[in-house]
Design a protein around this motif. Sequence first.
Motif, PDB file in Angstrom:
ATOM      1  N   GLU A 115       1.464  18.993  17.065  1.00  0.00           N
ATOM      2  CA  GLU A 115       2.689  18.799  16.502  1.00  0.00           C
ATOM      3  C   GLU A 115       2.511  19.505  15.235  1.00  0.00           C
ATOM      4  O   GLU A 115       1.579  19.542  14.712  1.00  0.00           O
ATOM      5  CB  GLU A 115       3.295  17.336  16.129  1.00  0.00           C
ATOM      6  CG  GLU A 115       4.594  17.145  15.299  1.00  0.00           C
ATOM      7  CD  GLU A 115       4.891  15.828  14.969  1.00  0.00           C
ATOM      8  OE1 GLU A 115       5.933  15.747  14.533  1.00  0.00           O
ATOM      9  OE2 GLU A 115       3.951  14.832  15.267  1.00  0.00           O
TER      10      GLU A 115
ATOM     11  N   SER B  88       9.726  21.574  25.947  1.00  0.00           N
ATOM     12  CA  SER B  88      11.247  21.140  25.793  1.00  0.00           C
ATOM     13  C   SER B  88      11.607  21.196  23.967  1.00  0.00           C
ATOM     14  O   SER B  88      10.534  21.404  23.240  1.00  0.00           O
ATOM     15  CB  SER B  88      11.721  19.535  26.016  1.00  0.00           C
ATOM     16  OG  SER B  88      10.765  18.825  25.092  1.00  0.00           O
ATOM     17  N   SER B  89      12.762  21.197  23.651  1.00  0.00           N
ATOM     18  CA  SER B  89      12.986  21.618  22.197  1.00  0.00           C
ATOM     19  C   SER B  89      14.270  20.884  21.803  1.00  0.00           C
ATOM     20  O   SER B  89      15.402  20.980  22.664  1.00  0.00           O
ATOM     21  CB  SER B  89      13.079  23.073  21.903  1.00  0.00           C
ATOM     22  OG  SER B  89      13.640  23.294  20.491  1.00  0.00           O
ATOM     23  N   ASN B  90      14.547  20.290  20.766  1.00  0.00           N
ATOM     24  CA  ASN B  90      15.857  19.960  20.097  1.00  0.00           C
ATOM     25  C   ASN B  90      16.780  21.081  19.957  1.00  0.00           C
ATOM     26  O   ASN B  90      18.072  20.754  19.860  1.00  0.00           O
ATOM     27  CB  ASN B  90      15.625  19.130  18.965  1.00  0.00           C
ATOM     28  CG  ASN B  90      15.000  17.874  19.212  1.00  0.00           C
ATOM     29  OD1 ASN B  90      15.068  17.462  20.625  1.00  0.00           O
ATOM     30  ND2 ASN B  90      14.236  17.358  18.409  1.00  0.00           N
ATOM     31  N   THR B  91      16.363  22.138  19.799  1.00  0.00           N
ATOM     32  CA  THR B  91      17.035  23.469  19.416  1.00  0.00           C
ATOM     33  C   THR B  91      16.971  24.362  20.729  1.00  0.00           C
ATOM     34  O   THR B  91      17.249  24.493  21.714  1.00  0.00           O
ATOM     35  CB  THR B  91      17.085  24.100  18.165  1.00  0.00           C
ATOM     36  OG1 THR B  91      15.389  24.478  18.078  1.00  0.00           O
ATOM     37  CG2 THR B  91      17.164  22.849  16.939  1.00  0.00           C
TER      38      THR B  91
ATOM     39  N   ASN C  72       6.179  26.508  13.122  1.00  0.00           N
ATOM     40  CA  ASN C  72       6.118  26.784  14.366  1.00  0.00           C
ATOM     41  C   ASN C  72       4.750  26.359  14.967  1.00  0.00           C
ATOM     42  O   ASN C  72       3.789  26.185  14.193  1.00  0.00           O
ATOM     43  CB  ASN C  72       6.045  28.178  14.685  1.00  0.00           C
ATOM     44  CG  ASN C  72       7.593  28.828  14.427  1.00  0.00           C
ATOM     45  OD1 ASN C  72       8.505  28.208  14.454  1.00  0.00           O
ATOM     46  ND2 ASN C  72       7.626  30.260  14.372  1.00  0.00           N
TER      47      ASN C  72
ATOM     48  N   THR D 205      14.518  26.643  23.205  1.00  0.00           N
ATOM     49  CA  THR D 205      13.370  26.867  23.924  1.00  0.00           C
ATOM     50  C   THR D 205      13.493  28.400  24.608  1.00  0.00           C
ATOM     51  O   THR D 205      14.147  28.676  25.225  1.00  0.00           O
ATOM     52  CB  THR D 205      13.373  25.763  24.982  1.00  0.00           C
ATOM     53  OG1 THR D 205      13.369  24.656  24.475  1.00  0.00           O
ATOM     54  CG2 THR D 205      11.875  25.997  25.664  1.00  0.00           C
TER      55      THR D 205
END
Length: 162
Positions: A44, A69-72, A49, A74
Amino acid sequence: FSLSSSGAGTINAGGALNIKSGSNLNLQTDSVANIQSKNNMLLESKNANVDVKSAGSITINGDSTAEISSNTLTRLHSNAAIELNSGSTISSYSSSTSSIRSGSSMTLQADSGNLNFETSGGKAILFANGNFGINVASASAKLQVGGDAIISGTMTSNDYYS
């Protein structure tokens, strides 16, 4: 602070092992580097990045599931080709709009079987024999439509059967 070994070296911690650096942290080996966990593992970055770079291949394996995965956003990027291969099914899901785009030609290929396109309103199938069907289970002609068809413009036919 320096830690070195001319042979094999081991750091054992009875509990948590924390390594903190006020600047860059470099781990280097002239051979193979392994990072292993018997439980979950987290890589993390709190403020920037996370880059994974390799002069060769990058492989992500999961005995059950491998997930990116990404919250915004990918993004998969390559200066050459990107291949998604599966011994079973490749699926994609979006709760909003999805798109696959190419700046040039694009090929969708089924090595065996049919190529299916489906929405909640209907389906279209390019059958393995080259026939194309819209809202039909099979197509006995190059184009078979299950339902009404509207053609804007000229329709030319060599043979007409009613």
